[in-house]
Scaffold this motif. Structure first.
Motif, short mmCIF file in Angstrom:
data_model
loop_
_atom_site.label_atom_id
_atom_site.label_comp_id
_atom_site.label_asym_id
_atom_site.label_seq_id
_atom_site.Cartn_x
_atom_site.Cartn_y
_atom_site.Cartn_z
N GLN A 1 0.77 -1.17 0.14
CA GLN A 1 0.12 -0.13 -0.02
C GLN A 1 0.79 1.29 0.06
OE1 GLN A 1 -3.11 -0.01 2.91
NE2 GLN A 1 -3.93 -1.90 2.12
N LYS A 2 1.82 1.34 -1.06
CA LYS A 2 2.35 2.61 -1.18
C LYS A 2 2.51 2.87 -2.72
CE LYS A 2 7.22 1.17 -2.15
NZ LYS A 2 8.64 1.59 -1.95
N PHE A 3 2.80 4.23 -2.80
CA PHE A 3 2.98 4.75 -4.28
C PHE A 3 4.35 4.35 -4.74
CE2 PHE A 3 -0.69 6.93 -2.62
CZ PHE A 3 -1.70 6.73 -3.45
N TYR A 4 4.18 3.90 -5.99
CA TYR A 4 5.81 3.72 -6.66
C TYR A 4 6.01 4.70 -7.46
CZ TYR A 4 5.50 -0.98 -4.66
OH TYR A 4 5.56 -2.32 -4.01
N THR A 5 7.33 5.12 -7.65
CA THR A 5 7.77 5.85 -8.60
C THR A 5 8.08 5.18 -9.97
OG1 THR A 5 10.17 5.78 -8.19
CG2 THR A 5 9.00 7.52 -6.71
N ALA A 6 8.30 5.85 -11.25
CA ALA A 6 8.29 5.35 -12.62
C ALA A 6 9.76 4.29 -12.31
CB ALA A 6 8.57 6.35 -13.36
N ASP A 7 10.56 4.70 -11.72
CA ASP A 7 11.83 3.81 -11.41
C ASP A 7 11.58 2.32 -10.97
OD1 ASP A 7 13.05 5.76 -12.58
OD2 ASP A 7 13.91 6.72 -10.70
N GLU A 8 10.52 2.10 -10.18
CA GLU A 8 10.31 1.26 -9.61
C GLU A 8 9.46 0.02 -10.21
OE1 GLU A 8 10.50 2.27 -4.78
OE2 GLU A 8 8.91 2.93 -6.12
N TYR A 9 8.81 0.46 -11.32
CA TYR A 9 8.02 -0.26 -12.01
C TYR A 9 8.63 -1.04 -13.14
CZ TYR A 9 3.60 1.64 -10.44
OH TYR A 9 2.65 1.85 -9.52
N ASP A 10 8.34 -2.38 -13.58
CA ASP A 10 8.58 -2.83 -14.62
C ASP A 10 7.90 -2.84 -15.90
OD1 ASP A 10 9.91 -4.93 -15.92
OD2 ASP A 10 8.84 -6.54 -15.28
N PHE A 11 8.36 -1.94 -16.82
CA PHE A 11 7.63 -1.80 -18.06
C PHE A 11 7.78 -2.65 -19.05
CE2 PHE A 11 7.82 2.41 -15.92
CZ PHE A 11 6.52 2.49 -15.81
N LYS A 12 8.69 -3.84 -18.98
CA LYS A 12 9.12 -4.61 -20.06
C LYS A 12 7.64 -5.41 -20.25
CE LYS A 12 13.12 -3.84 -20.69
NZ LYS A 12 13.85 -3.37 -21.97
N GLY A 13 7.11 -5.86 -19.42
CA GLY A 13 5.80 -6.55 -19.81
C GLY A 13 4.61 -5.61 -20.71
N ALA A 14 5.01 -4.26 -20.70
CA ALA A 14 3.84 -3.63 -21.63
C ALA A 14 4.38 -3.11 -22.77
CB ALA A 14 3.69 -2.37 -20.58
N GLU A 15 5.58 -3.45 -23.26
CA GLU A 15 6.14 -3.22 -24.66
C GLU A 15 5.37 -3.74 -25.65
OE1 GLU A 15 10.27 -3.84 -24.34
OE2 GLU A 15 10.73 -2.32 -23.22
N VAL A 16 5.32 -3.12 -26.83
CA VAL A 16 4.66 -3.58 -27.94
C VAL A 16 5.65 -4.23 -28.97
CG1 VAL A 16 3.41 -3.01 -30.01
CG2 VAL A 16 2.98 -1.87 -27.85
N ASP A 17 5.53 -5.45 -29.39
CA ASP A 17 6.25 -6.00 -30.45
C ASP A 17 6.30 -5.44 -31.78
OD1 ASP A 17 8.11 -7.98 -31.46
OD2 ASP A 17 6.40 -9.43 -31.57
N PRO A 18 7.40 -4.92 -32.09
CA PRO A 18 7.35 -4.15 -33.58
C PRO A 18 6.74 -5.16 -34.58
CG PRO A 18 9.45 -3.89 -32.37
CD PRO A 18 8.84 -4.70 -31.61
N LYS A 19 6.99 -6.47 -34.45
CA LYS A 19 6.62 -7.35 -35.50
C LYS A 19 4.96 -7.41 -35.80
CE LYS A 19 10.58 -9.97 -35.18
NZ LYS A 19 11.08 -11.32 -34.64
N SER A 20 4.49 -7.17 -34.40
CA SER A 20 3.04 -7.34 -34.48
C SER A 20 2.36 -6.15 -35.00
CB SER A 20 2.32 -7.47 -33.25
OG SER A 20 2.61 -6.32 -32.32
N LEU A 21 3.15 -5.00 -35.11
CA LEU A 21 2.33 -3.79 -35.89
C LEU A 21 2.11 -3.74 -37.16
CD1 LEU A 21 4.68 -0.81 -34.00
CD2 LEU A 21 2.37 -1.94 -33.16
#
Length: 83
Positions: free
Chosen positions: A42-62
């Motif tokens: 129950q705390k607020f995270y900063t952008a440095d603490e998040y894992d954004f790799k799972g939300a990346e878009v595969d360029p091949k799917s575009l």
């Protein structure tokens, strides 16, 4: 021979579908574990603490996405703001 090819096609299709389903289940399980962790802390995270790799878009799917054509026949004067 035809039966063999048909069975091979059905089997390979089923295997591909199950592997995609397993990948989806694993991603969902990982996301659920992260949400449980966030709920406990129950705390607020900063952008440095998040894992954004799972939300990346595969360029091949575009390449599969159809381009949207703009709608140039929109007119703000037609009935929208009539008194």
């Amino acid at each position: 021979m035809k039966i063999f090819l048909i069975l091979l096609l059905v089997f390979s299709t089923a295997m591909m579908a199950s592997s995609k389903e397993n990948a989806t289940k694993e991603a969902l399980k990982k996301a659920m574990e992260q949400e449980k962790k966030f709920a406990q802390e129950q705390k607020f995270y900063t952008a440095d603490e998040y894992d954004f790799k799972g939300a990346e878009v595969d360029p091949k799917s575009l390449d599969k996405i159809k381009a949207l054509e703009p709608d140039y026949d929109f007119d703000m004067d037609e009935g929208v703001y009539d008194d």
